[in-house]
Motif scaffolding. Structure first.
Motif, PDB file in Angstrom:
ATOM      1  N   MET A  12       0.826  -1.239  -0.008  1.00  0.00           N
ATOM      2  CA  MET A  12      -0.037   0.109  -0.037  1.00  0.00           C
ATOM      3  C   MET A  12       0.892   1.058  -0.045  1.00  0.00           C
ATOM      4  SD  MET A  12      -3.180  -1.140  -0.113  1.00  0.00           S
ATOM      5  CE  MET A  12      -3.592   0.464  -0.112  1.00  0.00           C
ATOM      6  N   VAL A  15      -4.592   5.662   0.562  1.00  0.00           N
ATOM      7  CA  VAL A  15      -5.783   5.640   0.109  1.00  0.00           C
ATOM      8  C   VAL A  15      -6.537   6.929  -0.065  1.00  0.00           C
ATOM      9  CG1 VAL A  15      -8.229   4.687   0.715  1.00  0.00           C
ATOM     10  CG2 VAL A  15      -5.974   3.167   0.804  1.00  0.00           C
ATOM     11  N   THR A  86     -10.837   0.515   4.249  1.00  0.00           N
ATOM     12  CA  THR A  86      -9.666   0.879   4.371  1.00  0.00           C
ATOM     13  C   THR A  86      -9.131   0.331   5.962  1.00  0.00           C
ATOM     14  OG1 THR A  86      -9.841   2.688   3.117  1.00  0.00           O
ATOM     15  CG2 THR A  86      -7.805   2.588   4.585  1.00  0.00           C
ATOM     16  N   ALA A 230      -7.358   3.900  -4.573  1.00  0.00           N
ATOM     17  CA  ALA A 230      -6.033   3.254  -3.681  1.00  0.00           C
ATOM     18  C   ALA A 230      -4.805   3.405  -4.706  1.00  0.00           C
ATOM     19  CB  ALA A 230      -6.585   2.008  -3.184  1.00  0.00           C
ATOM     20  N   PHE A 232      -0.475   2.289  -4.689  1.00  0.00           N
ATOM     21  CA  PHE A 232       0.400   0.888  -4.259  1.00  0.00           C
ATOM     22  C   PHE A 232       1.577   1.654  -4.578  1.00  0.00           C
ATOM     23  CE2 PHE A 232      -3.547  -1.052  -5.275  1.00  0.00           C
ATOM     24  CZ  PHE A 232      -3.714  -1.813  -4.514  1.00  0.00           C
TER      25      PHE A 232
END
Length: 332
Positions: A12, A15, A86, A230, A232
């Motif tokens: 991650m 978000v 989340t 979201a 990454f």
């Protein structure tokens, strides 16, 4: 050969969600959740809209939850084809006991401690019915957590240290599984009922996604109280360019490189209503403000600096000064 040269997504990055009130959002994340506002800026594509970044002590990648407050946007409706929830990481199972008591005292709606994929979780919502959960890092040995906000109200042994898995709800699981495995190079590692666990990079809570297959709920409608996208992690712009080339080769429509100043970005819609971003680890949030006063003033990337006076008139002032305050650690 490309697949072996390309850096796997590291987990991650952030978000981004939509709030009905930047003021309430700031109060909730600062005083209830004890996350640090590391940047108060505007949506670079819609400069009348605040963009607030809440993260760990130094705004490390993989720790930030960010919010837009689009003027006049209606309330969103939860459903399928949605980045539905989340997760925030906390150090231990014991920390979840602390948060239950805290949520009860502060009247935060929650569903009590549960277990999913062998991890203890505590689902809760905010004032917009935005869906979150705390997830315990007990025995987690994957992606390293961040550093909790040192001067915030939460005792450090219980404080939030970064992002855990997002939960994505889809009505076409087979399509999404192919997208996750063949295009984004995640690997499915577990399944519980209609929930599927995917992993990337070093794995663990910071490198996982939970996908729920659901054909019962109606399609979600975006608005405040829902997630916008979201993101990454990749190491740098060079690695991001590899992903851009990969998307081009497989025919996935995408934004190409987008300069966000705090990081470089690549956007692609990976399923109906599901927008994913790949973002670089740096430069980060520390270069344009002192550590001591992160997020206290309106910060703008260089391309928007010439419009500073105009933008400051558009967005109402929000008092986010914390460097002059002393937060007592709240043990209950």
């Amino acid at each position: 050969m490309e697949e072996f040269l390309m850096e796997q997504l590291k987990g991650m990055h952030h978000v981004t969600a939509i709030t009905s009130s930047a003021e309430k959002n700031y109060e909730f994340f600062t005083y209830t959740l004890g996350m640090r506002l590391v940047k108060k800026t505007v949506n670079q594509d819609d400069i009348q809209t605040y963009h607030l970044f809440f993260a760990d002590d130094q705004g490390n990648p993989g720790t930030d939850m960010t919010f837009f407050d689009f003027p006049g946007i209606p309330k969103g409706q939860h459903g399928t084809n949605e980045i539905a929830r989340t997760s925030f990481r906390v150090p231990s199972d014991e920390a979840l006991d602390y948060w239950v008591k805290r949520f009860n005292r502060l009247e935060v709606k929650h569903q009590g401690i549960q277990e999913q994929f062998g991890k203890k979780i505590l689902p809760f919502v905010d004032f917009d019915d935005q869906q979150y959960q705390l997830i315990s890092d007990e025995n987690d040995n994957g992606v390293a957590p961040g550093t909790p906000w040192q001067d915030g109200p939460i005792p450090l042994e219980y404080a939030i240290t970064g992002l855990g898995p997002i939960i994505v709800r889809v009505d076409d699981y087979e399509f999404f599984k192919k997208m996750m495995e063949q295009i984004l190079k995640f690997k499915e590692i577990d399944k519980e009922d209609s929930f599927h666990l995917f992993e990337t990079g070093e794995g663990g809570n910071g490198g996982q996604i939970i996908v729920e297959y659901n054909t019962v709920l109606p399609r979600h409608q975006q608005g405040y109280g829902t997630v916008h996208h979201a993101a990454f992690r990749v190491s740098n712009k060079e690695k991001l360019e590899d992903w851009i080339n990969h998307f081009q080769k497989v025919g996935l429509p995408n934004s190409g490189f987008v300069e966000r100043f705090y990081f470089g970005s690549l956007y692609a819609q990976v399923a109906p209503q599901i927008l994913f971003e790949i973002a670089t680890d740096g430069p980060g949030f520390m270069d344009d403000e002192p550590y001591e006063t992160l997020g206290e003033k309106l910060a703008l990337p260089p391309k928007l600096e010439p419009q500073c006076e105009e933008i400051e008139k558009m967005v109402r002032p929000i008092d986010t000064v914390r460097s002059t305050k002393t937060f007592e650690k709240e043990y209950e």
